[in-house]
Design an enzyme around this catalytic site. Sequence first.
Site, PDB file in Angstrom:
ATOM      1  N   TRP A  23       0.818  -1.216   0.000  1.00 50.92           N
ATOM      2  CA  TRP A  23       0.000   0.000   0.000  1.00 50.92           C
ATOM      3  C   TRP A  23       0.849   1.262   0.000  1.00 50.92           C
ATOM      4  O   TRP A  23       0.485   2.260  -0.637  1.00 50.92           O
ATOM      5  CB  TRP A  23      -1.018  -0.040   1.138  1.00 50.92           C
ATOM      6  CG  TRP A  23      -2.007  -1.129   0.888  1.00 50.92           C
ATOM      7  CD1 TRP A  23      -2.063  -2.341   1.515  1.00 50.92           C
ATOM      8  CD2 TRP A  23      -3.016  -1.158  -0.128  1.00 50.92           C
ATOM      9  NE1 TRP A  23      -3.065  -3.110   0.958  1.00 50.92           N
ATOM     10  CE2 TRP A  23      -3.667  -2.417  -0.051  1.00 50.92           C
ATOM     11  CE3 TRP A  23      -3.444  -0.250  -1.102  1.00 50.92           C
ATOM     12  CZ2 TRP A  23      -4.717  -2.775  -0.905  1.00 50.92           C
ATOM     13  CZ3 TRP A  23      -4.488  -0.614  -1.947  1.00 50.92           C
ATOM     14  CH2 TRP A  23      -5.103  -1.858  -1.851  1.00 50.92           C
TER      15      TRP A  23
ATOM     16  N   ASP B 126      -1.968   6.815   5.377  1.00 48.51           N
ATOM     17  CA  ASP B 126      -3.036   5.959   4.880  1.00 48.51           C
ATOM     18  C   ASP B 126      -3.393   4.999   6.013  1.00 48.51           C
ATOM     19  O   ASP B 126      -2.626   4.086   6.318  1.00 48.51           O
ATOM     20  CB  ASP B 126      -2.538   5.196   3.646  1.00 48.51           C
ATOM     21  CG  ASP B 126      -3.515   4.118   3.195  1.00 48.51           C
ATOM     22  OD1 ASP B 126      -4.646   4.065   3.710  1.00 48.51           O
ATOM     23  OD2 ASP B 126      -3.129   3.317   2.309  1.00 48.51           O
TER      24      ASP B 126
ATOM     25  N   LYS C  31     -13.206  -1.309   5.627  1.00 46.83           N
ATOM     26  CA  LYS C  31     -12.634  -2.286   6.552  1.00 46.83           C
ATOM     27  C   LYS C  31     -13.153  -2.085   7.980  1.00 46.83           C
ATOM     28  O   LYS C  31     -13.559  -3.031   8.640  1.00 46.83           O
ATOM     29  CB  LYS C  31     -11.109  -2.212   6.518  1.00 46.83           C
ATOM     30  CG  LYS C  31     -10.550  -2.538   5.115  1.00 46.83           C
ATOM     31  CD  LYS C  31      -9.070  -2.248   5.001  1.00 46.83           C
ATOM     32  CE  LYS C  31      -8.603  -2.215   3.558  1.00 46.83           C
ATOM     33  NZ  LYS C  31      -8.637  -3.513   2.874  1.00 46.83           N
TER      34      LYS C  31
END
Lengths: 361, 361
Positions: B102, B172, B196
């Site tokens: 990511w 993030d 999530k």
Amino acid sequence: MGRIYNFAAGPSTLPLPTLEEASKKLVDFEGKGMSLIEMSHRGKIFDALHNETITLMKEIYQIPENFHILFLQGGATLQFGMVPMAFLKQGDTADFINTGAWAKKAISDAKIVGKINTIWDGKENNYTRIPAQNELKFTPGAVYAHLCSNETIGGIQWNYFPETGGIPLVADMSSDVLSRPIPWDKFGLVFAGTQKNLAPSGLALVVMRKDFAEKARQDLPAYLRYDQHIAENSLYNTPPTFVIWMMNLTLKWIKSIGGLSAIEKLRDQKSNMLYDAIDKSGGYYTNPVDKGSRSKMNIVWRMKSEEMEAKFISEATKQGLDGLKGHRSVGGMRASVYNAMPVEGIKALVDFMKHFMEKNG
Amino acid sequence: MGRIYNFAAGPSTLPLPTLEEASKKLVDFEGKGMSLIEMSHRGKIFDALHNETITLMKEIYQIPENFHILFLQGGATLQFGMVPMAFLKQGDTADFINTGAWAKKAISDAKIVGKINTIWDGKENNYTRIPAQNELKFTPGAVYAHLCSNETIGGIQWNYFPETGGIPLVADMSSDVLSRPIPWDKFGLVFAGTQKNLAPSGLALVVMRKDFAEKARQDLPAYLRYDQHIAENSLYNTPPTFVIWMMNLTLKWIKSIGGLSAIEKLRDQKSNMLYDAIDKSGGYYTNPVDKGSRSKMNIVWRMKSEEMEAKFISEATKQGLDGLKGHRSVGGMRASVYNAMPVEGIKALVDFMKHFMEKNG
């Protein structure tokens, strides 16, 4: 009061079967022990639903094989930026036709990115009409020509799509998507937020001609790259799975009632009923728009005073006719008559208009 | 089989009360005669819900007054592009810490936009650990320093946030948002996809320090302008109303079980149970990650052969323990243990792991 008639401009009324099916399956999707919105977007169940939705869209909207179908986030608003970022390169020019509020938003974004020509502007007639073919002089070599097919605020709509001499049209069809057949060969790219005719908010449908798509810049951040979304079938990142599911159900509902031709007939029937009520009111209700440019999706009208308009809206709301207040920038009334609005809703509204005129004439 | 335990990495399990409440109200929202997802985003009902959601987020996540809270479309993926487009101007440098899949996506987008320094790269240890403070040399004058707080694929997580010498951190936090208190004063901007820990997919939470936000470029297409979203309270364009509603319900559920401190305790309890089961298996299950960098959200483990791993996953799925397959790029198993995963799910998984080892030891 039971289910009311919702004439809001978007988000807007959805088919009742779409809502009922979603409600029934929201906790447990078809005995899977979880909701669809809890499932991986890379799993078999969502993947099948995603692809079925693309297939349904292609079939119902009669989209030719040489077009890609994408589901992207950010609505039409992100497309206002993404299109010029991808297609309006240095040295290029794009043409824009300014028909009102939504065309202006696209123009504003494109100007930041590159060079544009506004080849027609409805300002002098207060955005009450669509230009005729012979008023449009497209720029030789323009990389695309943008138009907004239906202006929700002004209540005007293109009832034809212009000949451009080969320049691909780019169209914002947020408010009349899937309401009539499209001459796809004229278009390089069509986009539409889903929250009026297709699904709840949170998604944009993007339909791109394959040869046009190939010209998109690739040296952009990933989400702004059409080529990336095409290569990954709109699953480059996590898509809004609920909205895609609702669009799937809505497309099935459209198919069940007869597809695009049935939707188009209903559209004509519904909008004719409303314009008739206005035109036959002897000036009690007035539509400010050029007759040939009248929108079949957003019907706007005024009354003799703002006080009377406020009274109309207030009494209509009490009778279950909701969302009729015109956009704050123009005032008056507006009935948004999207695909999921039943004919019964229009009958109820037209009846109300007649009774209101009798009582307050 | 009733409700199963869903360990998918995202979209992922939601609190059952969120789903049940939404299901009950999806056709008719509190007697209004229509669904919330059919209502105008500029109407009183949605507006109240939208503002309540912001207030709940601020309260539960303990976000100071000098931060803006935004709800944007495009997930974390669009933020990978939006942050450098807004903040990494010509002549600027931004620092990046590469901890895995990511972080790499953020790096890839930022490189297209401007000049970056990757000040630490976990490549040589195969992205199995988070750097220590003394390994990080931030670039003097860097406009921000980016990190990914939890890598879902590698299964590693920052258990501290580095001192940067005044450079604002950009993080993030998609996979561990709202799972622990945050030292907000270190951060200029935090973003997180909602799918999530907060809601279904289709939204990103963005938390921006006000003085950092003021540096954002304004000469960008409208959707890419943070200042525009701030000025319009995330209602510049139509927001994904369903996802905001689901986040509202999930925040109320978090509050009802004791807020952030309860969530953090549950996180520790759940992740400890799983790491114990791995560590006490005598090498039957192995976690490849540096102990101090172990993720409390995504617990990954391997077995002696891929055949045995496939058997484990297949038998677990049959017993209602779903989504345990590791990411295709690394293989093995992964249990994603987000906020809504109940302790009972971990108990069931740990029991299954023990029985499987006994049967196949």
